[in-house]
Design an enzyme around this catalytic site. Sequence first.
Site, PDB file in Angstrom:
ATOM      1  N   SER A   8       2.237   1.508   5.260  1.00 25.90           N
ATOM      2  CA  SER A   8       1.550   0.292   4.788  1.00 25.90           C
ATOM      3  C   SER A   8       1.435  -0.730   5.903  1.00 25.90           C
ATOM      4  O   SER A   8       2.449  -1.241   6.397  1.00 25.90           O
ATOM      5  CB  SER A   8       2.323  -0.327   3.619  1.00 25.90           C
ATOM      6  OG  SER A   8       1.797  -1.618   3.352  1.00 25.90           O
ATOM      7  N   HIS A  33      -1.916   3.096   4.225  1.00 22.82           N
ATOM      8  CA  HIS A  33      -1.899   2.305   2.990  1.00 22.82           C
ATOM      9  C   HIS A  33      -2.326   0.876   3.299  1.00 22.82           C
ATOM     10  O   HIS A  33      -1.757   0.228   4.184  1.00 22.82           O
ATOM     11  CB  HIS A  33      -0.489   2.340   2.403  1.00 22.82           C
ATOM     12  CG  HIS A  33      -0.365   1.729   1.048  1.00 22.82           C
ATOM     13  ND1 HIS A  33      -0.732   2.388  -0.104  1.00 22.82           N
ATOM     14  CD2 HIS A  33       0.087   0.513   0.660  1.00 22.82           C
ATOM     15  CE1 HIS A  33      -0.506   1.604  -1.157  1.00 22.82           C
ATOM     16  NE2 HIS A  33      -0.007   0.454  -0.714  1.00 22.82           N
ATOM     17  N   ASP A  35      -2.999  -2.793   1.740  1.00 22.29           N
ATOM     18  CA  ASP A  35      -2.682  -3.648   0.593  1.00 22.29           C
ATOM     19  C   ASP A  35      -3.581  -4.879   0.558  1.00 22.29           C
ATOM     20  O   ASP A  35      -3.484  -5.744   1.427  1.00 22.29           O
ATOM     21  CB  ASP A  35      -1.235  -4.132   0.703  1.00 22.29           C
ATOM     22  CG  ASP A  35      -0.224  -3.055   0.377  1.00 22.29           C
ATOM     23  OD1 ASP A  35      -0.354  -2.431  -0.689  1.00 22.29           O
ATOM     24  OD2 ASP A  35       0.704  -2.847   1.187  1.00 22.29           O
ATOM     25  N   MET A  37      -4.464  -8.263  -1.468  1.00 22.43           N
ATOM     26  CA  MET A  37      -3.893  -9.183  -2.468  1.00 22.43           C
ATOM     27  C   MET A  37      -4.763 -10.432  -2.572  1.00 22.43           C
ATOM     28  O   MET A  37      -5.199 -10.960  -1.553  1.00 22.43           O
ATOM     29  CB  MET A  37      -2.498  -9.610  -2.042  1.00 22.43           C
ATOM     30  CG  MET A  37      -1.563  -8.461  -1.792  1.00 22.43           C
ATOM     31  SD  MET A  37       0.049  -9.086  -1.311  1.00 22.43           S
ATOM     32  CE  MET A  37       0.886  -7.551  -0.965  1.00 22.43           C
ATOM     33  N   HIS A  66      -4.963  -0.134  -1.741  1.00 24.68           N
ATOM     34  CA  HIS A  66      -4.237  -0.564  -2.941  1.00 24.68           C
ATOM     35  C   HIS A  66      -4.702  -1.980  -3.289  1.00 24.68           C
ATOM     36  O   HIS A  66      -4.344  -2.936  -2.611  1.00 24.68           O
ATOM     37  CB  HIS A  66      -2.731  -0.517  -2.631  1.00 24.68           C
ATOM     38  CG  HIS A  66      -1.852  -1.032  -3.719  1.00 24.68           C
ATOM     39  ND1 HIS A  66      -0.529  -1.350  -3.504  1.00 24.68           N
ATOM     40  CD2 HIS A  66      -2.075  -1.275  -5.041  1.00 24.68           C
ATOM     41  CE1 HIS A  66       0.021  -1.761  -4.638  1.00 24.68           C
ATOM     42  NE2 HIS A  66      -0.905  -1.741  -5.587  1.00 24.68           N
ATOM     43  N   MET A  68      -4.523  -5.166  -5.210  1.00 26.93           N
ATOM     44  CA  MET A  68      -3.735  -6.035  -6.095  1.00 26.93           C
ATOM     45  C   MET A  68      -4.583  -7.269  -6.337  1.00 26.93           C
ATOM     46  O   MET A  68      -4.292  -8.367  -5.862  1.00 26.93           O
ATOM     47  CB  MET A  68      -2.395  -6.376  -5.421  1.00 26.93           C
ATOM     48  CG  MET A  68      -1.417  -5.206  -5.441  1.00 26.93           C
ATOM     49  SD  MET A  68      -0.095  -5.368  -4.234  1.00 26.93           S
ATOM     50  CE  MET A  68      -0.902  -4.683  -2.790  1.00 26.93           C
ATOM     51  N   MET A 137       4.655   1.439  -8.943  1.00 27.21           N
ATOM     52  CA  MET A 137       5.237   0.439  -8.044  1.00 27.21           C
ATOM     53  C   MET A 137       6.752   0.446  -8.190  1.00 27.21           C
ATOM     54  O   MET A 137       7.274   0.419  -9.308  1.00 27.21           O
ATOM     55  CB  MET A 137       4.711  -0.964  -8.369  1.00 27.21           C
ATOM     56  CG  MET A 137       3.258  -1.225  -8.018  1.00 27.21           C
ATOM     57  SD  MET A 137       2.871  -1.009  -6.273  1.00 27.21           S
ATOM     58  CE  MET A 137       3.941  -2.228  -5.490  1.00 27.21           C
ATOM     59  N   GLY A 142       3.336  -7.698  -4.355  1.00 28.18           N
ATOM     60  CA  GLY A 142       3.106  -9.012  -3.762  1.00 28.18           C
ATOM     61  C   GLY A 142       3.671  -9.144  -2.356  1.00 28.18           C
ATOM     62  O   GLY A 142       3.084  -9.798  -1.512  1.00 28.18           O
ATOM     63  N   ASP A 172       5.599   2.981  -4.139  1.00 29.37           N
ATOM     64  CA  ASP A 172       5.279   1.924  -3.179  1.00 29.37           C
ATOM     65  C   ASP A 172       6.248   0.767  -3.352  1.00 29.37           C
ATOM     66  O   ASP A 172       6.271   0.121  -4.400  1.00 29.37           O
ATOM     67  CB  ASP A 172       3.828   1.470  -3.444  1.00 29.37           C
ATOM     68  CG  ASP A 172       3.365   0.388  -2.493  1.00 29.37           C
ATOM     69  OD1 ASP A 172       4.071   0.098  -1.516  1.00 29.37           O
ATOM     70  OD2 ASP A 172       2.270  -0.169  -2.742  1.00 29.37           O
TER      71      ASP A 172
END
Length: 216
Positions: A8, A33, A35, A37, A66, A68, A137, A142, A172
């Site tokens: 990640s 990965h 992320d 957000m 991913h 979020m 998760m 976060g 994750d």
Amino acid sequence: MEIILSPSILAADFVKLGNQVGDAERAGARWLHIDVMDGVFVPNISFGFPIIESLRKRTNIVFDVHLMITEPERYIEKFIDAGADIVTFHAEATDNTDECINMIKSRGKRAGLAIKPKTPIDAVMPYLDRLDMALCMTVEPGYGGQEYIKAVDEKITALRAAAGKDFLIQIDGGVTAANIAEPIAAGANVIVAGSAVFNGNVRENMKELDAVCARL
Ligand code: DX5
Ligand code: ZN
């Protein structure tokens, strides 16, 4: 069982992002990965399209994105345009799970559905046939660098029993070389690791994680 490690980049040094991704690839990473957000679905903001587009120009590694973000259906197309190969969105973030899966699959990409630690696997079950991956998760989403929530292992066991042996079950959050064995024994076969890969020497860290996986 083949284990896929997905480093990640949330834990990377963004000044050296291209080099760090290169290090991970040279150390054998086949997935990355990513992320995203939005500060609404989770209490943090990471990065968005420009980072993904820039990285896409430099590497063919599988982009495991991913999301979020709330109402992911608003942006799925754009993340695919930016270079996503796998798009994972949260069951808690949308009322239109079917539509989201359709958007991803109709572009020929792989679809993942994520659940937070306290969300039961019932949120994933109705979609198993059409999904390529489920993400359990193992921290509250976060932030990187949190502690692995062991209670999630039970959900992994139940999901593996329901989904069959070839389905991709991703974990994750909070994964280290010291605790990776239990979720794999429970049935996880895609392992995300942020701090455990990018804090310190990327190649050494990848080697250590790979060595543990190889022994299992
Ligand atoms: C957390 C992110 C994770 C995070 C994992 O919300 O989804 O991918 O980067 O970081 P570590 O491995 O440091 O817990
Ligand atoms: Zn993630």
